[in-house]
Design an enzyme around this catalytic site. Structure first.
Site, PDB file in Angstrom:
ATOM      1  N   HIS A  36       0.808  -1.224   0.000  1.00  0.00           N
ATOM      2  CA  HIS A  36       0.000   0.000   0.000  1.00  0.00           C
ATOM      3  C   HIS A  36       0.841   1.273   0.000  1.00  0.00           C
ATOM      4  CE1 HIS A  36       0.558   0.058   4.388  1.00  0.00           C
ATOM      5  NE2 HIS A  36       0.217   1.326   4.335  1.00  0.00           N
ATOM      6  N   LYS A  89       0.340   5.463  -1.974  1.00  0.00           N
ATOM      7  CA  LYS A  89       0.347   6.782  -1.314  1.00  0.00           C
ATOM      8  C   LYS A  89       0.707   7.851  -2.345  1.00  0.00           C
ATOM      9  CE  LYS A  89       1.832   5.029   3.208  1.00  0.00           C
ATOM     10  NZ  LYS A  89       0.826   5.360   4.182  1.00  0.00           N
ATOM     11  N   HIS A 110       7.693  -2.311   1.985  1.00  0.00           N
ATOM     12  CA  HIS A 110       7.497  -0.852   1.955  1.00  0.00           C
ATOM     13  C   HIS A 110       8.821  -0.092   1.826  1.00  0.00           C
ATOM     14  CE1 HIS A 110       3.532  -1.893   3.018  1.00  0.00           C
ATOM     15  NE2 HIS A 110       3.614  -1.849   4.329  1.00  0.00           N
TER      16      HIS A 110
HETATM   17  C1  BG6 Z   1       1.472  -2.253   7.252  1.00  0.00           C
HETATM   18  C2  BG6 Z   1       2.143  -2.997   8.365  1.00  0.00           C
HETATM   19  O1  BG6 Z   1       1.767  -2.842   6.024  1.00  0.00           O
HETATM   20  O2  BG6 Z   1       1.911  -0.910   7.253  1.00  0.00           O
HETATM   21  C3  BG6 Z   1       1.858  -2.332   9.705  1.00  0.00           C
HETATM   22  O3  BG6 Z   1       1.686  -4.335   8.386  1.00  0.00           O
HETATM   23  C4  BG6 Z   1       2.200  -0.866   9.661  1.00  0.00           C
HETATM   24  O4  BG6 Z   1       2.568  -2.975  10.749  1.00  0.00           O
HETATM   25  C5  BG6 Z   1       1.587  -0.203   8.441  1.00  0.00           C
HETATM   26  O5  BG6 Z   1       1.680  -0.279  10.839  1.00  0.00           O
HETATM   27  C6  BG6 Z   1       2.079   1.222   8.267  1.00  0.00           C
HETATM   28  O6  BG6 Z   1       1.389   1.808   7.198  1.00  0.00           O
HETATM   29  P1  BG6 Z   1       0.992   3.337   7.216  1.00  0.00           P
HETATM   30  O7  BG6 Z   1       0.346   3.576   5.905  1.00  0.00           O
HETATM   31  O8  BG6 Z   1       0.086   3.536   8.392  1.00  0.00           O
HETATM   32  O9  BG6 Z   1       2.275   4.078   7.384  1.00  0.00           O
END
Ligand code: BG6
Length: 486
Positions: free
Chosen positions: A177, A181, A239
């Site tokens: 995800h 962003k 990520h």
């Molecule tokens: C998720 C993780 O993919 O991303 C989580 O599994 C983490 O542990 C989260 O908290 C963070 O995403 P964002 O968009 O809130 O920074």
């Protein structure tokens, strides 16, 4: 056009209520879902359609934040929800799924289907095989799989094999995800829509790069999942390394899914293989410990009392190519840090000679560019300016751009963007099989090292601090220190 049904496996789970349903509701509100769509939740919990609708309605009220959306047609959206009680691990139930899909669409062989796997990762390999056995892997179906895709290199290779035996690659959407962003996508626009940075964006002018994605929350209710994952699998292998790719990749000649994803893979394949020295000295893992009334990781629910799962990791990464050779990328992520922030800090090389006095005696001679992905999304350039008045003192000032000035970021988050892209058949922002393998290939030695050397250090850090002090030592080797955002 055949009727569209999105099937969510893991329909009563955390991800579904926190992220997927709010994202789908955003799309619904903006009229961005196909006409006559249905969303079919699947899980072991026993719900009727009506109960499931009520349950999601309650959750939407908790997790949808914008006033406009709270007052929007939530009830109407929920009327599109259906539920089927089924254990996705058992092949028997898939006949009932087929039947339910036929009822929902009024078609004999519905195939305008999108499966979303929001289940524990242990089911990622099982569900596609059951779908295949029930002939539900039809040519127009698509499948979104959550990260982490695999547990290590071997399991990722195995999963890719399974997926390839059930779907064509163009039907498989491995979601990360962070790529959804707006601010992550903007790294590309910033780099490739502006001429002035490109000549500087290389080893000749950049000294080092920092990538930080930290959070001030613990693992919440996810002890079961997190124990088997840890920060490396949860954040770094996907990520953080995506952010490295966006920062380091070459511009594709034409921006399309294949070209973009080819460039991402090239970055992963250029990552300098980790040596024994790297494993010992350039990776710092930590685990949060209790502070005040806040429990430590080992006190969390579903976590072993002697757990060695890391909730923090900092690493030095090198990229072996012409643009980046010799430029370290320092990346870090952690739970229970002082704040939630994701940012990339590009440190340019120092001026060769400083001829001015500096205000307060401390004179940073290097420019810094900060790409802030969240919160206070924006871009800041730090540079020296003469202090007005007599003499020639210099101080560092900031030139900044904030997304607020553009009227803010669009409502709905990364998940809405990515689900919509998938519905439209655009895989650009999803991870291709070769990328997922290349990324695991790079990180596998770390997992192996931790597994084979139970004494490899795991440092404690109290809740609310910036992680183990050892990660500072790693930066000092380069004469640098972490930029801790406030
Ligand atoms: C998720 C993780 O993919 O991303 C989580 O599994 C983490 O542990 C989260 O908290 C963070 O995403 P964002 O968009 O809130 O920074």
């Amino acid at each position: 056009m055949n009727k569209f049904v999105m099937i969510i496996f893991g329909a009563s789970g955390d991800l579904t209520k926190r992220k997927l349903m709010p994202a789908l509701y955003t799309l619904y509100n903006d009229r961005r879902l196909p006409d006559g769509f249905s969303i079919l939740g699947i899980g072991r919990t026993d719900y009727t359609d009506a109960h499931y609708q009520e349950y999601i309605l309650d959750e939407l009220r908790k997790y949808v934040s914008s006033k406009e959306q709270v007052e929007g047609p939530m009830n109407e959206f929920c009327s599109h929800l259906r539920y089927l009680t089924l254990d996705p691990a058992e092949a028997e139930g898939y006949g009932a799924l087929d039947k339910r899909l036929q009822e929902l669409t009024g078609e004999q062989n519905p195939d305008n289907l999108l499966y979303y796997l929001a289940t524990p990762p242990s089911l990622y390999g099982v569900i596609p095989l059951h779908l295949k056995a029930a002939h539900l892997n039809r040519p127009h179906t698509r499948i979104i799989v959550e990260k982490p895709f695999g547990y290590d290199l071997e399991s990722a290779l195995e999963l890719n094999k399974i997926y390839a035996s059930v779907f064509e690659e163009h039907q498989i959407y491995r979601i990360d995800h962070f790529l959804g962003k707006e601010t992550a996508q903007n790294i590309l626009a910033f780099r490739f829509a502006n001429g002035i940075f490109e000549p500087l964006w290389n080893r000749n002018y950049i000294d080092y790069v920092e990538i930080t994605a930290v959070e001030n929350l613990g693992i919440e209710q996810r002890g079961g999942f997190y124990e088997g994952a840890g920060a490396l699998r949860d954040m770094v292998q996907n990520h953080l390394i995506q952010l490295v790719a966006l920062t380091a990749m070459e511009p594709p000649a034409v921006f399309n899914a294949d070209n973009f994803r080819n460039e991402v893979v090239k970055v992963y394949e250029s990552l300098a293989p980790l040596t024994e020295e790297d494993l010992n000295e350039h990776i710092v893992r930590g685990q949060y410990t209790a502070s005040g009334i806040k429990p430590g990781y080992r006190e969390e629910k579903n976590v072993a009392l002697d757990s060695r799962t890391e909730t923090y990791i900092a690493m030095k990464i090198g990229i072996n190519n012409w643009r980046w050779s010799g430029v370290p990328f320092y990346i870090r992520t952690g739970k229970q840090m002082p704040t939630k922030v994701t940012e990339i800090v590009v440190h340019f090389r120092e001026t060769p000679h400083q001829m001015f006095r500096c205000e307060g005696g401390h004179c940073p001679r290097a420019n810094k560019l900060i790409l802030r992905l969240q919160p206070n999304e924006g871009i800041v350039l730090k540079f020296g300016m003469k202090v007005p008045g007599p003499g020639f003192d210099v101080k560092q000032v900031m030139m900044d751009f904030s997304y607020d000035k553009l009227g803010g970021l669009p409502t709905g988050d990364a998940y809405a963007r990515l689900i919509e892209d998938c519905i439209q058949g655009d895989p650009t922002l999803f991870t291709r099989s070769d990328a997922v393998e290349a990324s695991w290939r790079f990180f596998n030695p770390v997992l192996k090292y931790w597994k084979e050397c139970p004494d490899a250090p795991l440092y404690g850090y109290p809740v609310g601090t910036w992680g183990p002090l050892e990660s500072e030592a790693m930066m000092r080797e380069h004469g640098a220190e972490w930029t801790n955002p406030c």
